[in-house]
Design an enzyme around this catalytic site. Structure first.
Site, PDB file in Angstrom:
ATOM      1  N   ASP A  59     -23.544   3.404  -8.464  1.00  0.00           N
ATOM      2  CA  ASP A  59     -24.511   3.405  -9.545  1.00  0.00           C
ATOM      3  C   ASP A  59     -24.015   2.479 -10.664  1.00  0.00           C
ATOM      4  O   ASP A  59     -22.825   2.500 -11.007  1.00  0.00           O
ATOM      5  CB  ASP A  59     -24.645   4.849 -10.070  1.00  0.00           C
ATOM      6  CG  ASP A  59     -25.751   4.994 -11.069  1.00  0.00           C
ATOM      7  OD1 ASP A  59     -26.911   4.747 -10.699  1.00  0.00           O
ATOM      8  OD2 ASP A  59     -25.465   5.346 -12.229  1.00  0.00           O
TER       9      ASP A  59
ATOM     10  N   GLU B 101     -25.575  -1.249  -7.547  1.00  0.00           N
ATOM     11  CA  GLU B 101     -26.540  -1.867  -8.449  1.00  0.00           C
ATOM     12  C   GLU B 101     -25.794  -2.921  -9.261  1.00  0.00           C
ATOM     13  O   GLU B 101     -24.908  -2.563 -10.046  1.00  0.00           O
ATOM     14  CB  GLU B 101     -27.097  -0.819  -9.433  1.00  0.00           C
ATOM     15  CG  GLU B 101     -27.930   0.263  -8.785  1.00  0.00           C
ATOM     16  CD  GLU B 101     -28.468   1.239  -9.835  1.00  0.00           C
ATOM     17  OE1 GLU B 101     -29.674   1.470  -9.857  1.00  0.00           O
ATOM     18  OE2 GLU B 101     -27.682   1.761 -10.649  1.00  0.00           O
TER      19      GLU B 101
END
Ligand code: CA
Length: 654
Positions: free
Chosen positions: A325, A356
């Site tokens: 994340d 990400e």
């Protein structure tokens, strides 16, 4: 001296950096050792408890050791005993659980000593990760979403739990597991299942959260376990889940959130105030995560903590990969280190790593480190991948601006972009060029933002937005279905890894809710009746998944793979085609050459397939994927014509 200068200086590392792998409570061979890194503490008291709520039965002063490590030893197994610490820093005493804990009681405030061998479900030692296939086709899933609906076929007491995955163990699989295994995906990416803080584990199970709020990084979340107070249960049931998925041939990717914690007042902070977080010049916590704090990745003991945690989940739980994340808040240096360590221990490329490649805001980095952002793709190892927001937004429109369409739903001027996306942007079509398409994760929807279905309805049926979304989970709109199939067809014919949100294959809607992180489970859950209601769409996805694995020209992850994409043509607004060199040396390729057309326009498009050796077969079109029918003959030898319906794709092979 500022905190930052103090903790980031060489002097601090020289005195206190600890590379031992024995932090935490280790319980084996009839002995138990407690070690905790707290270099500035004036004193540490270990407190032992019979369970997660009664008073301590023993308190013991920890012995200060080298490099800021405090320790206590017991000549017996304390498996099942709960513990925490009283830590004294700068004259202030606080209670803390163990940041290195491997299990805990209800809501994670007390750690639990765990002899990990005693938590293995039967057969777990023999559990093997599935063999690597030709392609990674990843299904993003939330544990509670998966089986909360009664239509999942899971017994009520196991709905929303780890146990749902093992529900069909030895018998016929429940509806949800049957669907998952028949779909053909190769991996599931499970949304956070480390212990997170936002759900009261003693609650009635009606609360929901995505789980991006870490509390205990090395402990499984309790609300998915059938017993939240006995710490062995969450560990065993989490292992059972992974074992059951492996048995079905599915790899398990863990969604990890090392960029921030639930609160800046975490166990890490209590152990070493100021060390684990980034601060602005004025001393306040930085907030590049938009969650109130940023972990200070780039400091020696932070990097050790994260790298050790990742290896722990692979070794102990047999996890097959990680989705990071807000990876842009971590560093290139740490990501490459994790890649190297996993390769050494588990074999080159065996564990998937991607994340990400962005962050929610600026964050002060350590000197000499580089954020793991998309623009630093060239510094990242080829085995560290990232989500391609470029591919996503080109296909279906901007992720934040709901009404902005993409290529499949009325967007204009995107023909060149979509052709670059086919190569995973390796052809130099964007400012960022990945090292190979192995670094690229293609997708059109995940948990964040609108589901694909909702995004398409929002852009194509503005008039329906208000009233239909109040209650309606099952409306079918033929034009939306066509755009959905085309969106799927496009990313399944792009080079790179593939990822889809669970339920994308059956028109999943959250009734227009674009941030459902704590919405009711009824909004978030997968509705299993939709597998039938949208049976045609499910069949289409299954076809694409099955077909993709047989197309080496698209599965190729070599840096040179983009050269297989040839003869790119823009025929007019919304209409493009290209050919693929589909030959393969390693496998008996069924087709040497592919021809692919995307027609996002409102009119049918007809095209003559190129002359040459062999007869063209249509392998997928707008209605059917993974079919085999001869393309219509059109005149001379080897010539064939295809008609590509409005808003659809066509793939032919010979
Ligand atoms: Ca929890």
């Amino acid at each position: 001296m500022t905190e930052r200068a103090f903790f980031s200086g060489k002097e601090f590392d020289k005195r206190f950096r600890y590379d031992g792998k024995d932090l935490g409570a280790l319980c084996r061979g009839g002995r138990t050792s407690f070690k905790v890194w707290s270099p500035l503490a004036e004193g540490l008291t270990l407190r032992l408890y019979r369970d997660d709520s009664s008073a301590a039965f023993l308190e013991k002063e920890m012995e200060p050791g080298k490099r800021g490590v405090w320790q206590a030893e017991f000549p017996e197994s304390l498996h099942g005993v709960y513990y925490d610490y009283l830590v004294k820093n700068q004259g202030k005493e606080v209670t803390s659980a163990d940041p290195y804990a491997v299990s805990c009681g209800c809501n994670g405030a007390r750690s639990m000593v765990t002899d990990l061998r005693l938590t293995d479900p039967p057969g777990f030692r023999g559990d093997e990760r599935p063999a690597a296939g030709e392609e990674c086709i990843i299904y993003e899933l939330h544990i509670k979403d998966f089986s909360y609906d009664a239509g999942s076929g899971v017994p009520e007491e196991h709905r929303g739990k780890y146990k749902a995955f093992a529900a069909g163990d030895g018998q016929e699989l429940p509806v949800c597991m049957k669907h998952l295994t028949e779909l053909g995906v190769t991996h599931v990416q499970l949304m956070p299942f480390f212990d997170y803080a936002s759900i009261d584990e003693s609650g009635d199970g009606s609360r929901f959260n995505w789980g991006y709020d870490p509390l205990n990084y090395n402990v499984p979340e309790g609300s998915y376990a059938t017993d939240v107070r006995d710490g062995t249960v969450r560990v065993r049931e989490c292992k059972e889940m992974i074992q059951a998925l492996h048995r079905c041939g599915l790899g398990v990717i863990m969604d990890v959130v090392y960029n921030h914690t639930y609160s800046g007042d975490s166990w890490l902070e209590r152990m070493v105030p100021g060390y684990y977080y980034r601060h602005r010049k004025d001393g306040s916590l930085s907030d590049g995560s938009a969650c109130g704090n940023d972990i200070a990745v780039g400091r020696a003991m932070v990097d050790n903590y994260i790298a050790d945690s990742v290896r722990y989940w692979v070794r102990e739980y047999h996890v097959d990969g990680f989705r990071f994340d807000l990876m842009g808040l971590l560093t290139v240096e740490l990501m490459n280190r994790i890649r190297r360590e996993l390769d050494e221990e588990f074999g080159p490329g065996r564990i998937l790593l991607y994340g990400e490649p962005w962050r929610a805001g600026e964050s002060p980095m350590e000197r000499g480190t580089h954020p793991a952002l998309k623009e630093n793709a060239g510094l990242l190892d080829e085995g560290v991948g990232f989500f391609s927001d470029d591919t996503r937004d080109t296909i279906k429109g901007h992720v934040f601006h709901g009404e902005v369409p993409g290529f499949v739903n009325g967007g204009r001027g995107l023909e060149d972009q979509i052709l670059h996306a086919v190569t995973g942007w390796r052809d130099g079509g964007a400012s960022i060029v990945p090292k190979s398409c192995r670094q690229v994760v293609n997708y059109v929807s995940v948990h964040d933002n609108f589901t694909l279905w909702d995004k398409l309805v929002l852009t194509m049926h503005k008039e329906l937005r208000q009233h239909c979304w109040e209650t309606d989970f099952t409306s079918r709109y033929e034009d939306v279905l066509a755009a959905n199939r085309l969106a799927a067809f496009i990313y399944f014919t792009c080079q790179g890894n593939l990822l889809m949100q669970a339920g994308e294959e059956f028109g999943r809607t959250k009734l227009g809710e674009d941030n459902s992180y704590r919405s009711a489970p009824e909004i978030n859950m997968l509705r299993w009746s939709q597998v039938e209601d949208f049976g045609d769409l499910v069949a289409y996805y299954k076809g694409l998944i099955h077909l993709r694995k047989r197309l080496p020209g698209l599965c190729d992850k070599a840096p040179s793979a983009f050269r297989r994409i040839k003869d790119q043509k823009v025929w007019g607004p919304g209409v493009v085609s290209f050919r693929v060199d589909n030959r393969s040396s390693s496998q008996g390729g069924e087709w040497d050459e592919l021809c692919v057309v995307y027609n996002a326009s409102d009119e049918a498009f007809s095209m003559e397939l190129p002359e040459g050796r062999g007869l063209w077969e249509v392998l997928a079109d707008g209605r059917e994927a993974d079919c085999r029918r001869p393309a219509e003959a059109a005149g001379g030898f080897g010539c064939a014509e295809v008609v590509v319906e409005a808003r659809s794709g066509m793939l032919a092979g010979r």
